[in-house]
Design a protein around this motif. Structure first.
Motif, short mmCIF file in Angstrom:
data_model
loop_
_atom_site.label_atom_id
_atom_site.label_comp_id
_atom_site.label_asym_id
_atom_site.label_seq_id
_atom_site.Cartn_x
_atom_site.Cartn_y
_atom_site.Cartn_z
N TYR A 114 16.70 7.32 -19.17
CA TYR A 114 17.67 5.88 -18.96
C TYR A 114 16.74 5.14 -20.23
O TYR A 114 15.57 5.00 -20.79
N ASP A 162 16.79 1.63 -22.81
CA ASP A 162 17.24 1.05 -23.25
C ASP A 162 17.81 -0.29 -24.54
O ASP A 162 17.15 0.51 -24.93
N SER A 163 18.11 -1.62 -25.08
CA SER A 163 17.95 -1.42 -26.33
C SER A 163 16.67 -2.51 -26.15
O SER A 163 16.52 -2.80 -27.83
N LYS A 215 26.13 -0.11 -18.11
CA LYS A 215 26.02 -0.70 -18.54
C LYS A 215 24.55 -1.51 -18.04
O LYS A 215 24.27 -2.49 -19.08
N GLY A 216 23.79 -1.01 -17.47
CA GLY A 216 22.64 -1.26 -17.10
C GLY A 216 22.01 -0.10 -16.55
O GLY A 216 22.40 0.42 -16.24
N THR A 244 11.96 2.05 -21.89
CA THR A 244 12.13 0.51 -21.88
C THR A 244 10.80 -0.28 -21.79
O THR A 244 9.99 0.28 -21.41
N GLU A 251 21.96 2.31 -21.99
CA GLU A 251 22.51 1.13 -22.41
C GLU A 251 23.20 0.82 -23.47
O GLU A 251 23.91 1.15 -24.75
N GLU A 252 24.87 0.55 -22.77
CA GLU A 252 26.22 0.79 -23.47
C GLU A 252 26.05 -0.32 -25.18
O GLU A 252 26.32 0.23 -26.28
#
Length: 485
Positions: free
Chosen positions: A224, A226-227, A357-358, A379, A260-261
């Motif tokens: 996973y 994310d940004s 989405k998250g 993350t 994450e999108e």
């Protein structure tokens, strides 16, 4: 070739090993230390032969052979030699009040005759790292290397008897018939690394004799991301975790990305740029990528690529050459979750990227699958890190990197559920091949009269107070008084 060897007389082999074990010589600290030092010497002196075998079997570079197999094996040997005396020593434990005066200890003893069945993707490490634990524990051992890595299997069969005690440690080569013959015997421990499908066969064979097992299996290890991360560093670590480890042919390799999108375009762009930086415009010319192990696995992987649900999702790579068993490092975007590539462990250089989405959606996807061997979370958000730790289950987890927890000898390594049973590495390897025998020592100086018949009301009060640690009540009972409530 490993498959051409004669069928072993498994009963005779185990009989010889059991005689050696029964003699008691494998239990001494001296023998264990000697064998660990001999293994260390073999790996050090025969490094070139090992590199040659791994190049023949998997096309591994010398860099990958050392970094991903030999360095860890050498560390395991050195740690076991250094800590052997401590690991072997009985450990004192607290006693129960009812047993005063006494001394309680846990005494580790070897389980006996162990069968180590290893995998082809890291054929040196996965054969010899468990051997370190078995020898440290004082077991006699049979190693059954994978016939899919015949050059490495032949190396082990040739050199282990040259360096180590061949009456206590031996190598049996061969294929399905050979392992079937071995599994018909009664072992004291079975340690298997491989697929969940074969793991079930191992466990069924072990169940006939109630033999304890350690199963190091696969698992669709997700990432996973994310940004919040440093995209350049994250891309390097993802690529290294996926393709440096036998070109994705590793149980710990990232199986797919959950991204994450809002971060997907940036990550894909950086992954592509970094892959060219690492492997060049034409990765087939790179000396830093292993090849697919054989034609069967090549055809399985190309079938996944050519599936209608997958073929149009390729955004980078996809080239292949059956003659050289080459498949380019490949990225795929938003493959349907019910596509074949998403419903089995890929075990190759293909990396699907799934938009989410998250973290909640990522956790939902992960939780619907069998528990993986590892989850990798990229993350910088501490709350997301803790959420992934607490709301997912896996054999292990790495935050902001991939695979590298395998390098830590003090972290037990293993799976959970479909990804494995038990753990090893460092002290956990010693424990995997040991029985922790509990011993209570007592003398004859103090007797608790209330434990013996006839059981009177007074004796019941004494026992209730003693076992309940009610020392005032015990004193009153012994003095013959009744406590005022």
């Amino acid at each position: 070739m490993a498959t051409d060897v004669p069928l072993v007389d498994a009963a005779q082999l185990l009989g010889e090993l059991r005689r050696t074990f029964s003699s008691g010589r494998t239990k001494s600290e001296k023998w264990r230390s000697q064998q660990l030092r001999a293994l260390l010497k073999m790996v050090t002196e025969q490094e070139k032969e090992i590199c040659k075998a791994l190049t023949l079997d998997l096309g591994k570079s010398e860099y990958e052979t050392y970094a991903c197999e030999l360095a860890m094996l050498l560390d395991s040997c050195k740690l076991a030699i250094k800590r052997l005396k401590k690991w072997m020593s009985p450990e004192k434990r607290p006693i129960a009040v009812a047993t005063i005066p006494s001394t309680a200890i846990v005494h580790p003893e070897p389980l006996g005759i162990a069968l180590v069945v290893s995998a082809w993707n890291f054929p040196i490490l996965l054969a010899l790292d468990p051997l370190v634990g078995a020898v440290a524990a004082g077991c006699a051992v049979v190693i059954k290397p994978s016939e899919i890595a015949p050059a490495t299997s032949a190396f082990l069969a040739k050199f282990i008897p040259m360096y180590m005690d061949k009456e206590a440690i031996c190598v049996v080569e061969g294929g399905v018939q050979q392992i079937t013959a071995l599994l018909d015997q009664k072992w004291d421990k079975i340690f298997f690394t491989g697929s969940a499908k074969v793991g079930r066969i191992m466990m069924a064979a072990a169940a006939k004799h109630l033999t304890p097992v350690t199963l190091e299996l696969g698992g669709k290890c997700p990432i996973y991301i994310d940004s919040t991360v440093d995209v350049k560093v994250a891309a390097k670590r993802i690529i290294c975790g996926k393709w440096t480890c036998s070109d994705g042919q590793a149980c710990l390799s990232p199986n797919h990305l959950l991204v994450e999108e809002c971060f997907v375009p940036k990550l894909i762009s950086t992954l592509k740029t970094t892959m060219v930086e690492f492997y060049g415009e034409d990765p087939r010319t790179s000396k830093d990528l292993a090849h697919i192990v054989n034609k069967n696995h090549f055809k399985r992987l190309t079938a996944l690529l050519d599936d209608p649900a997958t073929a149009e999702k390729i955004i980078h790579g996809g080239e292949r050459d059956e003659k050289s068993l080459y498949i380019a490092p490949t990225l795929l975007l938003d493959v349907p979750l019910d596509a074949p590539i998403m419903n089995e462990e890929i075990f190759g250089p293909l990396l699907p990227i799934i938009t989410v989405k998250g973290p909640d959606e990522a956790i939902d996807i992960i939780s619907k699958e069998p528990k993986p061997l590892a989850i990798y979370v990229f993350t910088d958000n501490k709350a997301v890190q803790e959420k992934m730790v607490s709301e997912t289950s896996s054999g292990g987890m790495v935050i902001n990197d991939a695979v590298v927890h395998f390098l830590c000898p003090h972290l037990p390594f293993g799976g959970v559920g479909e990804s494995g049973i038990g753990a090893y590495h460092g002290k956990a390897s010693f424990d995997a091949f040991s029985h922790q025998k509990s011993i209570l020592y007592r003398g004859f100086t103090i007797e608790v009269y209330a434990r013996y018949p006839p059981y009177t009301t007074h004796k019941q009060k004494v026992i209730r107070a003693l076992l309940g640690r009610d020392f005032l009540g015990l004193l009153l009972a012994l003095l013959g008084f009744r406590r005022q409530e």
